[in-house]
Design an enzyme around this catalytic site. Structure first.
Site, PDB file in Angstrom:
ATOM      1  N   ASN A 102      41.205  54.545  32.654  1.00  0.00           N
ATOM      2  CA  ASN A 102      42.582  54.958  32.416  1.00  0.00           C
ATOM      3  C   ASN A 102      43.563  53.938  32.978  1.00  0.00           C
ATOM      4  OD1 ASN A 102      41.391  57.183  31.360  1.00  0.00           O
ATOM      5  ND2 ASN A 102      41.792  58.511  33.116  1.00  0.00           N
ATOM      6  N   ASP A 104      46.790  54.928  33.647  1.00  0.00           N
ATOM      7  CA  ASP A 104      47.953  55.776  33.930  1.00  0.00           C
ATOM      8  C   ASP A 104      48.320  55.916  35.408  1.00  0.00           C
ATOM      9  OD1 ASP A 104      46.014  57.570  34.970  1.00  0.00           O
ATOM     10  OD2 ASP A 104      45.939  58.741  33.114  1.00  0.00           O
ATOM     11  N   HIS A 119      40.417  48.844  32.368  1.00  0.00           N
ATOM     12  CA  HIS A 119      41.211  48.538  31.169  1.00  0.00           C
ATOM     13  C   HIS A 119      42.670  48.237  31.493  1.00  0.00           C
ATOM     14  CE1 HIS A 119      38.034  50.777  28.523  1.00  0.00           C
ATOM     15  NE2 HIS A 119      37.678  49.548  28.818  1.00  0.00           N
ATOM     16  N   CYS A 130      53.074  31.659  30.599  1.00  0.00           N
ATOM     17  CA  CYS A 130      52.905  31.069  31.943  1.00  0.00           C
ATOM     18  C   CYS A 130      52.201  32.022  32.912  1.00  0.00           C
ATOM     19  CB  CYS A 130      54.259  30.646  32.510  1.00  0.00           C
ATOM     20  SG  CYS A 130      55.283  32.034  33.035  1.00  0.00           S
ATOM     21  N   CYS A 150      60.541  31.886  31.226  1.00  0.00           N
ATOM     22  CA  CYS A 150      60.108  30.651  30.547  1.00  0.00           C
ATOM     23  C   CYS A 150      60.269  30.763  29.030  1.00  0.00           C
ATOM     24  CB  CYS A 150      58.658  30.323  30.893  1.00  0.00           C
ATOM     25  SG  CYS A 150      57.449  31.239  29.902  1.00  0.00           S
ATOM     26  N   GLY A 187      35.276  63.035  31.447  1.00  0.00           N
ATOM     27  CA  GLY A 187      36.332  62.925  30.432  1.00  0.00           C
ATOM     28  C   GLY A 187      36.333  61.633  29.657  1.00  0.00           C
ATOM     29  N   THR A 188      35.139  61.142  29.351  1.00  0.00           N
ATOM     30  CA  THR A 188      35.080  59.941  28.498  1.00  0.00           C
ATOM     31  C   THR A 188      34.125  60.171  27.340  1.00  0.00           C
ATOM     32  OG1 THR A 188      34.598  57.563  28.394  1.00  0.00           O
ATOM     33  CG2 THR A 188      33.386  58.817  30.052  1.00  0.00           C
ATOM     34  N   SER A 189      34.507  59.641  26.165  1.00  0.00           N
ATOM     35  CA  SER A 189      33.638  59.767  24.996  1.00  0.00           C
ATOM     36  C   SER A 189      32.447  58.804  25.110  1.00  0.00           C
ATOM     37  CB  SER A 189      34.433  59.484  23.716  1.00  0.00           C
ATOM     38  OG  SER A 189      35.033  58.200  23.803  1.00  0.00           O
TER      39      SER A 189
HETATM   40  C1  BJW Z   1      38.000  66.243  28.642  1.00  0.00           C
HETATM   41  C2  BJW Z   1      39.090  67.061  28.757  1.00  0.00           C
HETATM   42  C3  BJW Z   1      39.220  67.729  29.966  1.00  0.00           C
HETATM   43  C4  BJW Z   1      39.211  66.210  26.834  1.00  0.00           C
HETATM   44  N1  BJW Z   1      38.308  67.541  30.914  1.00  0.00           N
HETATM   45  N2  BJW Z   1      37.111  66.074  29.607  1.00  0.00           N
HETATM   46  C5  BJW Z   1      29.093  46.854  22.218  1.00  0.00           C
HETATM   47  C6  BJW Z   1      28.753  47.774  21.275  1.00  0.00           C
HETATM   48  C7  BJW Z   1      29.711  48.213  20.359  1.00  0.00           C
HETATM   49  C8  BJW Z   1      31.023  47.724  20.375  1.00  0.00           C
HETATM   50  C9  BJW Z   1      31.359  46.804  21.314  1.00  0.00           C
HETATM   51  C10 BJW Z   1      30.398  46.380  22.218  1.00  0.00           C
HETATM   52  N3  BJW Z   1      30.997  45.491  23.047  1.00  0.00           N
HETATM   53  C11 BJW Z   1      32.291  45.353  22.667  1.00  0.00           C
HETATM   54  C12 BJW Z   1      32.541  46.139  21.613  1.00  0.00           C
HETATM   55  C13 BJW Z   1      33.862  46.235  20.918  1.00  0.00           C
HETATM   56  C14 BJW Z   1      34.846  47.139  21.591  1.00  0.00           C
HETATM   57  C15 BJW Z   1      34.300  48.557  21.535  1.00  0.00           C
HETATM   58  O1  BJW Z   1      33.764  49.082  22.464  1.00  0.00           O
HETATM   59  N4  BJW Z   1      34.476  49.201  20.401  1.00  0.00           N
HETATM   60  C16 BJW Z   1      34.007  50.587  20.204  1.00  0.00           C
HETATM   61  C17 BJW Z   1      35.201  51.498  19.975  1.00  0.00           C
HETATM   62  C18 BJW Z   1      33.033  50.593  19.091  1.00  0.00           C
HETATM   63  N5  BJW Z   1      35.106  46.746  22.962  1.00  0.00           N
HETATM   64  C19 BJW Z   1      36.036  45.834  23.279  1.00  0.00           C
HETATM   65  O2  BJW Z   1      36.670  45.240  22.416  1.00  0.00           O
HETATM   66  C20 BJW Z   1      36.228  45.516  24.754  1.00  0.00           C
HETATM   67  N6  BJW Z   1      36.220  44.111  24.994  1.00  0.00           N
HETATM   68  C21 BJW Z   1      35.135  43.370  24.891  1.00  0.00           C
HETATM   69  O3  BJW Z   1      34.059  43.829  24.600  1.00  0.00           O
HETATM   70  O4  BJW Z   1      35.354  42.041  25.157  1.00  0.00           O
HETATM   71  C22 BJW Z   1      34.307  41.106  24.837  1.00  0.00           C
HETATM   72  C23 BJW Z   1      34.711  40.438  23.552  1.00  0.00           C
HETATM   73  C24 BJW Z   1      35.503  39.313  23.619  1.00  0.00           C
HETATM   74  C25 BJW Z   1      35.866  38.681  22.430  1.00  0.00           C
HETATM   75  C26 BJW Z   1      35.462  39.196  21.204  1.00  0.00           C
HETATM   76  C27 BJW Z   1      34.705  40.356  21.157  1.00  0.00           C
HETATM   77  C28 BJW Z   1      34.324  40.992  22.343  1.00  0.00           C
HETATM   78  C29 BJW Z   1      37.606  45.982  25.217  1.00  0.00           C
HETATM   79  C30 BJW Z   1      37.778  47.442  25.169  1.00  0.00           C
HETATM   80  C31 BJW Z   1      39.208  47.799  25.544  1.00  0.00           C
HETATM   81  C32 BJW Z   1      39.476  49.266  25.347  1.00  0.00           C
HETATM   82  N7  BJW Z   1      40.859  49.503  25.402  1.00  0.00           N
HETATM   83  C33 BJW Z   1      41.337  50.873  25.158  1.00  0.00           C
HETATM   84  C34 BJW Z   1      42.821  51.014  24.876  1.00  0.00           C
HETATM   85  C35 BJW Z   1      43.769  49.974  25.035  1.00  0.00           C
HETATM   86  C36 BJW Z   1      45.100  50.364  24.487  1.00  0.00           C
HETATM   87  C37 BJW Z   1      45.921  51.311  25.316  1.00  0.00           C
HETATM   88  O5  BJW Z   1      45.558  52.019  26.249  1.00  0.00           O
HETATM   89  O6  BJW Z   1      47.044  51.351  24.956  1.00  0.00           O
HETATM   90  O7  BJW Z   1      41.037  51.680  26.306  1.00  0.00           O
HETATM   91  S1  BJW Z   1      40.544  51.696  23.829  1.00  0.00           S
HETATM   92  C38 BJW Z   1      40.640  53.296  24.559  1.00  0.00           C
HETATM   93  O8  BJW Z   1      39.285  53.768  24.666  1.00  0.00           O
HETATM   94  C39 BJW Z   1      41.166  53.086  25.991  1.00  0.00           C
HETATM   95  C40 BJW Z   1      40.192  53.918  26.791  1.00  0.00           C
HETATM   96  O9  BJW Z   1      40.168  53.465  28.126  1.00  0.00           O
HETATM   97  C41 BJW Z   1      38.904  53.727  26.039  1.00  0.00           C
HETATM   98  C42 BJW Z   1      37.890  54.798  26.305  1.00  0.00           C
HETATM   99  O10 BJW Z   1      38.337  56.026  25.822  1.00  0.00           O
HETATM  100  P1  BJW Z   1      38.035  57.356  26.660  1.00  0.00           P
HETATM  101  O11 BJW Z   1      38.677  57.271  27.970  1.00  0.00           O
HETATM  102  O12 BJW Z   1      36.599  57.626  26.624  1.00  0.00           O
HETATM  103  O13 BJW Z   1      38.874  58.444  25.826  1.00  0.00           O
HETATM  104  P2  BJW Z   1      38.454  59.261  24.515  1.00  0.00           P
HETATM  105  O14 BJW Z   1      39.701  59.771  23.924  1.00  0.00           O
HETATM  106  O15 BJW Z   1      37.564  58.465  23.632  1.00  0.00           O
HETATM  107  O16 BJW Z   1      37.582  60.473  25.067  1.00  0.00           O
HETATM  108  C43 BJW Z   1      38.152  61.489  25.855  1.00  0.00           C
HETATM  109  C44 BJW Z   1      37.040  62.449  26.288  1.00  0.00           C
HETATM  110  O17 BJW Z   1      37.616  63.393  27.158  1.00  0.00           O
HETATM  111  C45 BJW Z   1      36.404  63.227  25.127  1.00  0.00           C
HETATM  112  O18 BJW Z   1      34.990  63.156  25.256  1.00  0.00           O
HETATM  113  C46 BJW Z   1      36.874  64.672  25.359  1.00  0.00           C
HETATM  114  O19 BJW Z   1      35.910  65.647  24.981  1.00  0.00           O
HETATM  115  C47 BJW Z   1      37.084  64.687  26.850  1.00  0.00           C
HETATM  116  N8  BJW Z   1      38.063  65.640  27.332  1.00  0.00           N
HETATM  117  N9  BJW Z   1      39.798  66.990  27.534  1.00  0.00           N
HETATM  118  C48 BJW Z   1      37.256  66.703  30.664  1.00  0.00           C
HETATM  119  N10 BJW Z   1      40.265  68.578  30.155  1.00  0.00           N
HETATM  120 ZN    ZN Z   2      56.493  32.827  31.292  1.00  0.00          ZN
END
Ligand code: BJW
Ligand code: ZN
Length: 246
Positions: A102, A104, A119, A130, A150, A187-189
Site C-alpha cells: 500500500n 497510503d 510500491h 534530476c 529544473c 488483504g491482497t489478491s
Molecule cells: C479484504 C478486505 C477486508 C477486501 N479485509 N481483505 C511475474 C508473473 C506475472 C507478471 C509479472 C511477473 N513479474 C512482473 C510482472 C508484471 C507486473 C504484474 O505483476 N502484473 C500482474 C498484474 C499480472 N508487475 C510489475 O510490473 C512490477 N514490476 C516489475 O515486475 O518490474 C520488473 C520489470 C521491469 C521492466 C519490465 C518488466 C518488468 C510492478 C508492479 C507495480 C504494482 N503497482 C500497483 C499500482 C500502482 C498505481 C497506484 O497505486 O496508483 O500497486 S498495481 C496495484 O496492485 C497496486 C497494489 O499494491 C498491487 C497489489 O494489489 P492488492 O494490494 O493485492 O489489491 P487488490 O485490489 O488486487 O486485492 C485486494 C484484496 O483485498 C482482495 O483479495 C480482497 O478480497 C481483499 N479485501 N476487503 C481483508 N476488509
Molecule cells: Zn528536476
C-alpha cells in the site's frame, strides 16, 4: 463478524517472537480506501493502462496527476482502522515487521515502527529529469502537471507496472521473512509480482503462513491457515487472544 481464532494459530502465537505482516489494499478497505480489483475495485472505473505506467504519464501527466490527487483526497480523509492499530499494538509482545504494497501511509499513521514499502508512497514525489525529491507537498488540482525547478516533470514516487521495486525495501523484506515465525498475508489478491514472490518465498522457507481475506485468492493454496474475515475483525481477535495469554 467475531470468529474465534484457531488453536494451531494460538499455539504458534505462544511461542513466536517475530511476526511479519504482508499487506495489500484490503487492509485499508475498512478505512474507506477502495481496493484495486474486485467488484468495488478502482480498476473497474479507471484503466490501469492509462494511469499506472510511465508511458501513460508522459502522454498525459495532467490526467495522471488528477487521479493521484483524487486518491490522496480520499486517503487524507481516512484514518487507520482497528487492523492497522492491532498490528501496532502487537509490538508490545513481538518483534513486528510490516511489508506493505500500500502507498497510503496508514501503517505509519497507526504508529508501526518497521515498515517496508514495496510500491512506493503517495505522499512522495520526484523529478524525472534530476531526481530532486518533493515529499509531502500537495500540488493544487488547478495547476497543470507540477514541474521541478529544473523544468522536469515531477512524478509520484509510486511503482507503476513495468518498473522495478525499490531494491532496498524488497531486500530488507526478504531478510525479515527469513527470521519470521509467522507470516500473515492480509488483504491482497496476490496477483502482482514480484511482491507475491515474498509469500511464495515464505512458504519455501516453511514458515507458518496465515491468510486473512474474506475470499480465496491466487495464493490461498500455500497457506497453513486461512481466516475468512475482514482484516480489522481478524486482527482485533488476534490481539485480544494474545493479550489473554501474554
Ligand atoms: C479484504 C478486505 C477486508 C477486501 N479485509 N481483505 C511475474 C508473473 C506475472 C507478471 C509479472 C511477473 N513479474 C512482473 C510482472 C508484471 C507486473 C504484474 O505483476 N502484473 C500482474 C498484474 C499480472 N508487475 C510489475 O510490473 C512490477 N514490476 C516489475 O515486475 O518490474 C520488473 C520489470 C521491469 C521492466 C519490465 C518488466 C518488468 C510492478 C508492479 C507495480 C504494482 N503497482 C500497483 C499500482 C500502482 C498505481 C497506484 O497505486 O496508483 O500497486 S498495481 C496495484 O496492485 C497496486 C497494489 O499494491 C498491487 C497489489 O494489489 P492488492 O494490494 O493485492 O489489491 P487488490 O485490489 O488486487 O486485492 C485486494 C484484496 O483485498 C482482495 O483479495 C480482497 O478480497 C481483499 N479485501 N476487503 C481483508 N476488509
Ligand atoms: Zn528536476
Amino acid at each position: 463478524m467475531k470468529n474465534k481464532i484457531n488453536e494451531a494459530l494460538i499455539e504458534k502465537l505462544k511461542s513466536a517472537k517475530n511476526l511479519v505482516f504482508f499487506t495489500g489494499a484490503g487492509m485499508s478497505a475498512e478505512s474507506g480506501i477502495p481496493t484495486f480489483r474486485g467488484t468495488d475495485g478502482i480498476w473497474n472505473k479507471f484503466k490501469p493502462e492509462e494511469l499506472a505506467n510511465f508511458n501513460a504519464f508522459l502522454k498525459n501527466p495532467k490526467l495522471v496527476w488528477e487521479w493521484y490527487q483524487y486518491r490522496k483526497d480520499i486517503i487524507h480523509k481516512s484514518a487507520p482502522n482497528n487492523g492497522h492499530i492491532a498490528i501496532k499494538e502487537l509490538e508490545k509482545y513481538y518483534s513486528v515487521s510490516v511489508i506493505t504494497q500500500n502507498v497510503d501511509n496508514l501503517h505509519y499513521r497507526a504508529g508501526s515502527s518497521e515498515i517496508y514499502e514495496l510500491h512506493g508512497n503517495i505522499e512522495k514525489n520526484y523529478c524525472i529529469s534530476c531526481n530532486k525529491r518533493y515529499d509531502f507537498i500537495d500540488f493544487p488540482e488547478s495547476t497543470d502537471s507540477p514541474r521541478c525547478e529544473c523544468g522536469g516533470l515531477i512524478r509520484p514516487d509510486i511503482v507503476w507496472f513495468g518498473e522495478n521495486l525499490p531494491q532496498d525495501q524488497y531486500s530488507s523484506a526478504e531478510k525479515v521473512i527469513e527470521e519470521a515465525d509467522i507470516f500473515f498475508s492480509i488483504g491482497t489478491s496476490g496477483i502482482v509480482y514480484p511482491a507475491a514472490y515474498l509469500a511464495l518465498n515464505a512458504n519455501k522457507l516453511k514458515k507458518f503462513l496465515v491468510e486473512i481475506n474474506p475470499v480465496d485468492t491466487e495464493l490461498t493454496h500455500i497457506f497453513d491457515l486461512t481466516i475468512r474475515n475482514s482484516s480489522a475483525s481478524a486482527l482485533e481477535n488476534i490481539l485480544t487472544t494474545v493479550e489473554s495469554f501474554k
